[in-house]
Write a protein that holds these residues in place. Structure first.
Motif: not given
Length: 274
Positions: A57-71, A80-85
């Motif tokens: 949720v924090k990653e999505r709020a700070t746009q970090a998720t969008l940055l990773q997907l856009a990259s 899967f990586g988030a769940a495994l961690w």
């Protein structure tokens, strides 16, 4: 005493000491206490499961998720990586909890090799199912602190509250109420916290047959448990086998649902629906 002796200051002192518990009652009491202790694990594990959604949720709020997907990060691999961690962090807590069972000699859940193994597998399987479900819940939140509070409440209700309610219904003297509980339990088993409670209590009481019928007035509440001649394997389907199997199935099912929901949301946003 004063009327008998004629002494106004006379009094009688009565001392009552209960008889010592029998070996069967002592064992039954130990099982009751250990079962309650393991059952109350639902409280901290309800909060623990809620924390899994905090970081995404924090990653999505700070746009970090969008940055990773856009990259170029694949959405499936991201989740899967988030769940495994998160599951790896959960595993550390599970192993520590399991070791504390040994430290406090909670034989109802670690008394035999099969019990110890089934308890650890159950705790790990709970995390495997709770992590993707928490991610699904998290899609409706934008603040990580609010997410933890809300999901803690959700897990508490779907675990501790539902399991208690189901147990009360199953011990009712009315057959119609029991039938309703046996029908509703199929719905409650969609929730990992409920399965965790069901599995822990099943393991704790696997060495004893629980008498839920009518009792005589002189019968002790400790007589609810009656020892079994042959100790069953806690991995049996009717004991911890079903909760473990369902949790493992849910770990896959909820992850697939998570990816599907995320793709549906992305598709909707691309077309201006959200």
């Amino acid at each position: 005493a004063a009327n008998i002796t004629g002494d106004a200051g006379a009094y009688i002192t009565a001392i009552s000491h209960p008889l010592p518990l029998t070996l069967a009652e002592h064992e039954s009491l130990r099982v009751w206490m250990n079962t309650l202790a393991s059952f109350f694990l639902l409280l901290p594990f309800s909060y623990l499961a809620a924390t899994y959604a905090s970081f995404v949720v924090k990653e999505r709020a700070t746009q970090a998720t969008l940055l990773q997907l856009a990259s170029g990060c694949d959405p499936v691999m991201y989740w899967f990586g988030a769940a495994l961690w998160e599951w790896a962090n959960h595993a550390i807590v599970c192993v520590a909890t399991w070791l504390f069972f040994f430290a406090f000699d909670m034989t109802s859940v670690i008394g035999t090799g099969d019990k110890a193994a089934s308890t650890l597998v159950l705790l790990l399987a709970y995390g495997a199912a709770a992590v993707p479900l928490s991610f699904i819940y998290s899609l409706g939140f934008t603040d990580h602190a609010t997410t933890i509070v809300a999901l803690s409440l959700v897990n508490f209700v779907t675990g501790f509250v539902l399991f208690n309610a189901n147990f009360v219904l199953l011990t009712s003297e009315r057959e119609s109420v029991k039938a309703t509980a046996m029908t509703l339990v199929h719905l409650w088993r969609f929730f990992p916290p409920f399965l965790l409670g069901e599995g822990l209590v099943a393991i704790s009481t696997s060495s004893f047959a629980i008498n839920t019928g009518e009792k005589d007035e002189d019968e002790s509440w400790l007589d609810s448990f009656a020892g079994m001649d042959v100790e069953p394997n806690p991995f049996q389907w009717e004991l911890a086998g079903r909760p473990i199997a369902l949790l493992l199935l849910q770990s896959v099912g909820y992850f697939v649902l998570l990816v599907a929901v995320q793709r549906a949301r992305s598709w909707a946003r691309q077309r201006g629906f959200g």
